[in-house]
Every structure is written in structure tokens, then in C-alpha cells.
Design a protein around this motif. Structure first.
Motif, PDB file in Angstrom:
ATOM      1  N   SER A  72       0.839  -1.205   0.000  1.00 59.68           N
ATOM      2  CA  SER A  72       0.000   0.000   0.000  1.00 59.68           C
ATOM      3  C   SER A  72       0.870   1.250   0.000  1.00 59.68           C
ATOM      4  O   SER A  72       0.610   2.212   0.712  1.00 59.68           O
ATOM      5  CB  SER A  72      -0.941   0.008   1.204  1.00 59.68           C
ATOM      6  OG  SER A  72      -1.771  -1.124   1.186  1.00 59.68           O
ATOM      7  N   TYR A  73       1.909   1.220  -0.799  1.00 59.09           N
ATOM      8  CA  TYR A  73       2.883   2.318  -0.888  1.00 59.09           C
ATOM      9  C   TYR A  73       2.356   3.379  -1.835  1.00 59.09           C
ATOM     10  O   TYR A  73       2.039   3.093  -2.979  1.00 59.09           O
ATOM     11  CB  TYR A  73       4.216   1.758  -1.390  1.00 59.09           C
ATOM     12  CG  TYR A  73       5.307   2.780  -1.532  1.00 59.09           C
ATOM     13  CD1 TYR A  73       6.042   3.180  -0.431  1.00 59.09           C
ATOM     14  CD2 TYR A  73       5.614   3.331  -2.761  1.00 59.09           C
ATOM     15  CE1 TYR A  73       7.054   4.106  -0.544  1.00 59.09           C
ATOM     16  CE2 TYR A  73       6.624   4.261  -2.893  1.00 59.09           C
ATOM     17  CZ  TYR A  73       7.347   4.644  -1.786  1.00 59.09           C
ATOM     18  OH  TYR A  73       8.345   5.561  -1.907  1.00 59.09           O
ATOM     19  N   LYS A  74       2.261   4.617  -1.357  1.00 59.41           N
ATOM     20  CA  LYS A  74       1.734   5.712  -2.168  1.00 59.41           C
ATOM     21  C   LYS A  74       2.739   6.854  -2.278  1.00 59.41           C
ATOM     22  O   LYS A  74       2.372   7.984  -2.517  1.00 59.41           O
ATOM     23  CB  LYS A  74       0.434   6.228  -1.562  1.00 59.41           C
ATOM     24  CG  LYS A  74      -0.657   5.196  -1.541  1.00 59.41           C
ATOM     25  CD  LYS A  74      -1.896   5.725  -0.873  1.00 59.41           C
ATOM     26  CE  LYS A  74      -2.941   4.639  -0.794  1.00 59.41           C
ATOM     27  NZ  LYS A  74      -4.090   5.033  -0.009  1.00 59.41           N
ATOM     28  N   GLY A  75       3.994   6.532  -2.070  1.00 58.43           N
ATOM     29  CA  GLY A  75       5.025   7.565  -2.105  1.00 58.43           C
ATOM     30  C   GLY A  75       5.575   7.758  -3.505  1.00 58.43           C
ATOM     31  O   GLY A  75       4.942   7.422  -4.501  1.00 58.43           O
ATOM     32  N   ASN A  76       6.767   8.319  -3.553  1.00 55.73           N
ATOM     33  CA  ASN A  76       7.460   8.536  -4.815  1.00 55.73           C
ATOM     34  C   ASN A  76       7.617   7.220  -5.561  1.00 55.73           C
ATOM     35  O   ASN A  76       7.722   6.161  -4.957  1.00 55.73           O
ATOM     36  CB  ASN A  76       8.870   9.079  -4.569  1.00 55.73           C
ATOM     37  CG  ASN A  76       8.879  10.539  -4.216  1.00 55.73           C
ATOM     38  OD1 ASN A  76       7.848  11.185  -4.175  1.00 55.73           O
ATOM     39  ND2 ASN A  76      10.057  11.047  -3.958  1.00 55.73           N
ATOM     40  N   THR A  77       7.674   7.319  -6.858  1.00 50.46           N
ATOM     41  CA  THR A  77       8.021   6.164  -7.660  1.00 50.46           C
ATOM     42  C   THR A  77       9.489   5.862  -7.435  1.00 50.46           C
ATOM     43  O   THR A  77      10.328   6.756  -7.465  1.00 50.46           O
ATOM     44  CB  THR A  77       7.784   6.462  -9.152  1.00 50.46           C
ATOM     45  OG1 THR A  77       6.411   6.770  -9.327  1.00 50.46           O
ATOM     46  CG2 THR A  77       8.182   5.298 -10.014  1.00 50.46           C
ATOM     47  N   ILE A  78       9.791   4.620  -7.171  1.00 53.72           N
ATOM     48  CA  ILE A  78      11.188   4.222  -7.046  1.00 53.72           C
ATOM     49  C   ILE A  78      11.647   3.824  -8.436  1.00 53.72           C
ATOM     50  O   ILE A  78      11.078   2.926  -9.060  1.00 53.72           O
ATOM     51  CB  ILE A  78      11.333   3.077  -6.032  1.00 53.72           C
ATOM     52  CG1 ILE A  78      10.901   3.576  -4.653  1.00 53.72           C
ATOM     53  CG2 ILE A  78      12.764   2.560  -6.009  1.00 53.72           C
ATOM     54  CD1 ILE A  78      10.896   2.523  -3.587  1.00 53.72           C
ATOM     55  N   THR A  79      12.650   4.496  -8.924  1.00 54.86           N
ATOM     56  CA  THR A  79      13.086   4.314 -10.312  1.00 54.86           C
ATOM     57  C   THR A  79      14.059   3.147 -10.450  1.00 54.86           C
ATOM     58  O   THR A  79      14.588   2.626  -9.467  1.00 54.86           O
ATOM     59  CB  THR A  79      13.770   5.586 -10.837  1.00 54.86           C
ATOM     60  OG1 THR A  79      14.994   5.753 -10.125  1.00 54.86           O
ATOM     61  CG2 THR A  79      12.885   6.812 -10.668  1.00 54.86           C
ATOM     62  N   ASN A  80      14.308   2.771 -11.713  1.00 54.71           N
ATOM     63  CA  ASN A  80      15.304   1.738 -11.988  1.00 54.71           C
ATOM     64  C   ASN A  80      16.671   2.157 -11.464  1.00 54.71           C
ATOM     65  O   ASN A  80      17.434   1.328 -10.979  1.00 54.71           O
ATOM     66  CB  ASN A  80      15.389   1.450 -13.487  1.00 54.71           C
ATOM     67  CG  ASN A  80      14.176   0.694 -13.980  1.00 54.71           C
ATOM     68  OD1 ASN A  80      13.484   0.032 -13.213  1.00 54.71           O
ATOM     69  ND2 ASN A  80      13.901   0.797 -15.263  1.00 54.71           N
ATOM     70  N   LYS A  81      16.980   3.433 -11.557  1.00 51.97           N
ATOM     71  CA  LYS A  81      18.256   3.935 -11.042  1.00 51.97           C
ATOM     72  C   LYS A  81      18.339   3.707  -9.530  1.00 51.97           C
ATOM     73  O   LYS A  81      19.366   3.275  -9.018  1.00 51.97           O
ATOM     74  CB  LYS A  81      18.427   5.412 -11.360  1.00 51.97           C
ATOM     75  CG  LYS A  81      19.721   5.982 -10.840  1.00 51.97           C
ATOM     76  CD  LYS A  81      19.834   7.466 -11.113  1.00 51.97           C
ATOM     77  CE  LYS A  81      21.101   8.008 -10.473  1.00 51.97           C
ATOM     78  NZ  LYS A  81      21.149   9.448 -10.458  1.00 51.97           N
TER      79      LYS A  81
END
Length: 88
Positions: free
Chosen positions: A68-77
Motif C-alpha cells: 500500500s505504498y503511495k510515495g514517490n516512484t522508485i526508479t530503476n536507477k
């Protein structure tokens, strides 16, 4: 509020597992001193300040569990900074 006291995370350097729930104020600074962390579990968190830069501090992280994570998108980087990661 506890989240304004990120400096106390300095004393948690030997912590291996961290479960955080219902949080909105996790920042990159919280991770700066958790270099021994192996498992991070974030549930129902709405933080918007975890960045790729912050993830680089988690060098030994093996498990990153987000529910249920609604924070920033964690990128591939950001994920590529987690070289020990086995479980996402």
C-alpha cells in the motif's frame, strides 16, 4: 513528532530490520545511518521524499517490501543502487 528527529537514526546503525507503517515523513536523511539494514518494510506510507539518492545509503539491503505504498516512484536507477537486493 518523531520524524523531525532523524538525527536519532544515527544510533540505529546496527539495525538489520525496520518495519515502518502509516508514515508520511520518511526522508533520505532517515536512511543515511542505516547502512547495515538488510530488510526494509514500508506499509501504508505516503512519503514523497525518498529519492534515488536516499536509496544509495542502503548498500546492504536485501529485501525491500512495499505494501500500500503511495510515495514517490522508485526508479530503476534507485533500484540499481541496491546492489545486494534479492527481494522486491
Amino acid at each position: 513528532m518523531w520524524y523531525n528527529r532523524w538525527r536519532y537514526f544515527k544510533e540505529l546503525g546496527s539495525l538489520r530490520t525496520l518495519l515502518i507503517g502509516y508514515c508520511e515523513q520518511i526522508t533520505d536523511n532517515h536512511f543515511k545511518y542505516l547502512d547495515n539494514l538488510k530488510t526494509l518494510f514500508l506499509t501504508k506510507c505516503n512519503q514523497k521524499e525518498i529519492t534515488d539518492e536516499g536509496l544509495k545509503y542502503l548498500k546492504n539491503l536485501k529485501s525491500l517490501i512495499l505494501t500500500s505504498y503511495k510515495g514517490n516512484t522508485i526508479t530503476n536507477k534507485g533500484i540499481s543502487n541496491l546492489t545486494q537486493l534479492k527481494i522486491l
